[in-house]
Design a protein around this motif. Sequence first.
Motif, mmCIF file in Angstrom:
data_model
loop_
_atom_site.group_PDB
_atom_site.id
_atom_site.type_symbol
_atom_site.label_atom_id
_atom_site.label_comp_id
_atom_site.label_asym_id
_atom_site.label_seq_id
_atom_site.Cartn_x
_atom_site.Cartn_y
_atom_site.Cartn_z
ATOM 1 N N ASN A 1 25.677 46.245 71.571
ATOM 2 C CA ASN A 1 24.461 45.408 72.399
ATOM 3 C C ASN A 1 25.250 44.921 73.552
ATOM 4 O O ASN A 1 24.392 44.995 74.709
ATOM 5 C CB ASN A 1 24.220 43.957 71.474
ATOM 6 N N VAL A 2 26.461 44.621 73.586
ATOM 7 C CA VAL A 2 27.115 44.279 74.583
ATOM 8 C C VAL A 2 26.935 45.258 75.801
ATOM 9 O O VAL A 2 26.710 45.186 77.058
ATOM 10 C CB VAL A 2 28.527 43.637 74.552
ATOM 11 N N VAL A 3 27.288 46.458 75.506
ATOM 12 C CA VAL A 3 27.324 47.846 76.177
ATOM 13 C C VAL A 3 25.740 47.757 76.950
ATOM 14 O O VAL A 3 25.686 47.995 78.020
ATOM 15 C CB VAL A 3 27.715 48.961 75.411
ATOM 16 N N ASN A 4 25.082 47.633 76.127
ATOM 17 C CA ASN A 4 23.600 47.766 76.617
ATOM 18 C C ASN A 4 23.153 46.960 77.609
ATOM 19 O O ASN A 4 22.711 47.199 78.685
ATOM 20 C CB ASN A 4 22.412 47.812 75.409
ATOM 21 N N LEU A 5 23.359 45.745 77.214
ATOM 22 C CA LEU A 5 23.008 44.493 78.083
ATOM 23 C C LEU A 5 23.432 44.569 79.650
ATOM 24 O O LEU A 5 23.256 44.029 80.533
ATOM 25 C CB LEU A 5 23.198 43.159 77.259
ATOM 26 N N ARG A 6 24.816 45.009 79.418
ATOM 27 C CA ARG A 6 25.471 45.102 80.711
ATOM 28 C C ARG A 6 25.251 46.023 81.674
ATOM 29 O O ARG A 6 25.488 45.909 82.994
ATOM 30 C CB ARG A 6 26.931 45.413 80.346
ATOM 31 N N LYS A 7 24.483 47.124 81.152
ATOM 32 C CA LYS A 7 23.916 48.121 81.937
ATOM 33 C C LYS A 7 23.228 47.918 83.354
ATOM 34 O O LYS A 7 23.287 48.221 84.084
ATOM 35 C CB LYS A 7 22.922 49.189 81.197
ATOM 36 N N ASN A 8 22.291 46.652 82.986
ATOM 37 C CA ASN A 8 21.505 46.248 84.251
ATOM 38 C C ASN A 8 21.762 44.738 84.041
ATOM 39 O O ASN A 8 20.644 44.141 84.485
ATOM 40 C CB ASN A 8 19.919 46.742 84.313
ATOM 41 N N GLY A 9 22.494 43.967 83.612
ATOM 42 C CA GLY A 9 22.443 42.621 83.639
ATOM 43 C C GLY A 9 23.896 41.967 83.809
ATOM 44 O O GLY A 9 24.828 42.403 83.392
ATOM 45 N N LYS A 10 23.671 40.796 84.220
ATOM 46 C CA LYS A 10 24.881 39.863 83.995
ATOM 47 C C LYS A 10 24.824 38.804 82.907
ATOM 48 O O LYS A 10 23.781 38.324 82.662
ATOM 49 C CB LYS A 10 25.072 38.991 85.453
ATOM 50 N N LEU A 11 25.840 38.746 82.220
ATOM 51 C CA LEU A 11 25.868 37.871 81.010
ATOM 52 C C LEU A 11 26.527 36.610 81.246
ATOM 53 O O LEU A 11 27.883 36.319 81.710
ATOM 54 C CB LEU A 11 26.835 38.751 79.893
ATOM 55 N N VAL A 12 25.495 35.675 80.960
ATOM 56 C CA VAL A 12 25.864 34.179 80.993
ATOM 57 C C VAL A 12 26.214 33.562 80.049
ATOM 58 O O VAL A 12 25.258 33.616 79.002
ATOM 59 C CB VAL A 12 24.680 33.352 82.110
ATOM 60 N N LEU A 13 27.397 33.146 79.570
ATOM 61 C CA LEU A 13 27.743 32.345 78.212
ATOM 62 C C LEU A 13 27.566 30.813 78.329
ATOM 63 O O LEU A 13 28.087 30.270 79.324
ATOM 64 C CB LEU A 13 29.374 32.697 78.051
ATOM 65 N N LEU A 14 26.626 30.580 77.864
ATOM 66 C CA LEU A 14 26.385 29.090 77.640
ATOM 67 C C LEU A 14 27.387 28.388 76.499
ATOM 68 O O LEU A 14 27.502 28.919 75.257
ATOM 69 C CB LEU A 14 24.976 28.601 77.371
ATOM 70 N N LYS A 15 28.099 27.284 76.752
ATOM 71 C CA LYS A 15 29.044 26.694 75.829
ATOM 72 C C LYS A 15 28.703 25.418 75.422
ATOM 73 O O LYS A 15 28.188 24.513 76.340
ATOM 74 C CB LYS A 15 30.447 26.715 76.279
ATOM 75 N N ALA A 16 29.265 24.852 74.145
ATOM 76 C CA ALA A 16 28.784 23.563 73.882
ATOM 77 C C ALA A 16 29.724 23.192 72.845
ATOM 78 O O ALA A 16 30.240 23.926 72.082
ATOM 79 C CB ALA A 16 27.531 23.231 73.530
ATOM 80 N N GLU A 17 30.344 21.877 72.747
ATOM 81 C CA GLU A 17 31.183 21.273 71.789
ATOM 82 C C GLU A 17 30.307 21.374 70.486
ATOM 83 O O GLU A 17 29.132 20.710 70.474
ATOM 84 C CB GLU A 17 31.670 19.855 72.044
ATOM 85 N N PRO A 18 31.116 21.260 69.270
ATOM 86 C CA PRO A 18 30.249 21.175 68.036
ATOM 87 C C PRO A 18 29.477 19.869 67.968
ATOM 88 O O PRO A 18 28.516 19.722 67.415
ATOM 89 C CB PRO A 18 31.666 21.094 66.933
ATOM 90 N N GLU A 19 30.076 18.796 68.530
ATOM 91 C CA GLU A 19 29.388 17.430 68.301
ATOM 92 C C GLU A 19 27.954 17.681 69.128
ATOM 93 O O GLU A 19 26.968 16.954 68.461
ATOM 94 C CB GLU A 19 30.219 16.393 69.034
ATOM 95 N N THR A 20 27.903 18.200 70.202
ATOM 96 C CA THR A 20 26.679 18.505 70.896
ATOM 97 C C THR A 20 25.810 19.269 70.252
ATOM 98 O O THR A 20 24.690 19.277 69.941
ATOM 99 C CB THR A 20 26.943 19.161 72.323
ATOM 100 N N ILE A 21 26.159 20.427 69.647
ATOM 101 C CA ILE A 21 25.393 21.457 68.682
ATOM 102 C C ILE A 21 24.830 20.796 67.603
ATOM 103 O O ILE A 21 23.589 20.524 67.170
ATOM 104 C CB ILE A 21 26.372 22.838 68.360
ATOM 105 N N ILE A 22 25.627 19.957 67.081
ATOM 106 C CA ILE A 22 25.005 18.850 65.829
ATOM 107 C C ILE A 22 24.093 18.123 66.459
ATOM 108 O O ILE A 22 22.814 17.999 65.926
ATOM 109 C CB ILE A 22 26.227 18.050 65.146
ATOM 110 N N ALA A 23 24.326 17.506 67.566
ATOM 111 C CA ALA A 23 23.225 16.478 68.046
ATOM 112 C C ALA A 23 22.086 17.178 68.404
ATOM 113 O O ALA A 23 20.897 16.619 68.149
ATOM 114 C CB ALA A 23 23.748 15.810 69.395
ATOM 115 N N ARG A 24 22.131 18.440 68.857
ATOM 116 C CA ARG A 24 20.714 19.145 69.405
ATOM 117 C C ARG A 24 20.160 19.567 67.850
ATOM 118 O O ARG A 24 18.847 19.821 67.923
ATOM 119 C CB ARG A 24 21.193 20.458 70.177
ATOM 120 N N LEU A 25 21.012 20.119 67.006
ATOM 121 C CA LEU A 25 20.075 20.989 65.972
ATOM 122 C C LEU A 25 19.839 20.112 64.705
ATOM 123 O O LEU A 25 19.617 20.738 63.804
ATOM 124 C CB LEU A 25 21.035 22.102 65.692
ATOM 125 N N TYR A 26 20.323 18.922 64.681
ATOM 126 C CA TYR A 26 20.384 18.053 63.293
ATOM 127 C C TYR A 26 19.358 18.103 62.409
ATOM 128 O O TYR A 26 19.202 18.118 61.152
ATOM 129 C CB TYR A 26 21.018 16.777 63.425
#
Length: 178
Positions: free
Chosen positions: A89-114
């Motif tokens: 998947n990564v190889v395919n997506l890289r062919k014509n794309g820039k990969l942007v990684l979004l990060k968040a702390e576990p506490e933030t993920i819990i607050a967003r998805l509880y």
Amino acid sequence: MQGGNIVLIGFMGTGKSTVGRALAGKLEMDCLDTDAMIEAKMGIAISDIFEKHGEAYFRELERQTVEVISGLSSTVILCGGGVVLNNSNVVNLRKNGKLVLLKAEPETIIARLYEDETRPLLKGRLNLEGLQEMLKQRNSYYNAAADIVVNTDGKSVDSITAEIISSLFLMGNSEKRL
Ligand code: S3P
């Protein structure tokens, strides 16, 4: 980015959908979501696909979907959190794309998805220990795939999209100079 795709990757709850849609709006690009495409193809929710067919079956649908959308251009592609676990998947997506990684702390993920019930892999794991364990298993995949890394904790959607756009612009310019 002329013609290239912007691919948002990252763990569940890092803001890929919200940020990606805003980014596509600002840049007047199309926006596609791998999970939404899989649900449309199957006519059932992701959680039902996991329940009825299992994770391996879902990952194969995901691989096929990524293969198709990687061939597009000028599209913001929102990837399910597990897309980068399969290197093809990564190889395919890289062919014509820039990969942007979004990060968040576990506490933030819990607050967003509880209150979320749509993510089968988080059942019983939406707590600090569960998330830390999953992030530990996945972080090397996310970091290896990323062209750009953006932390989302405590930031507005507007400032995250602005950060992505300026990083992509700087990256495009430095690539031209090489
Ligand atoms: C998954 C993330 C989900 C979805 C599925 C599996 C994962 O997408 O693809 O539940 O393995 O991280 P989001 O990242 O959009 O929640």
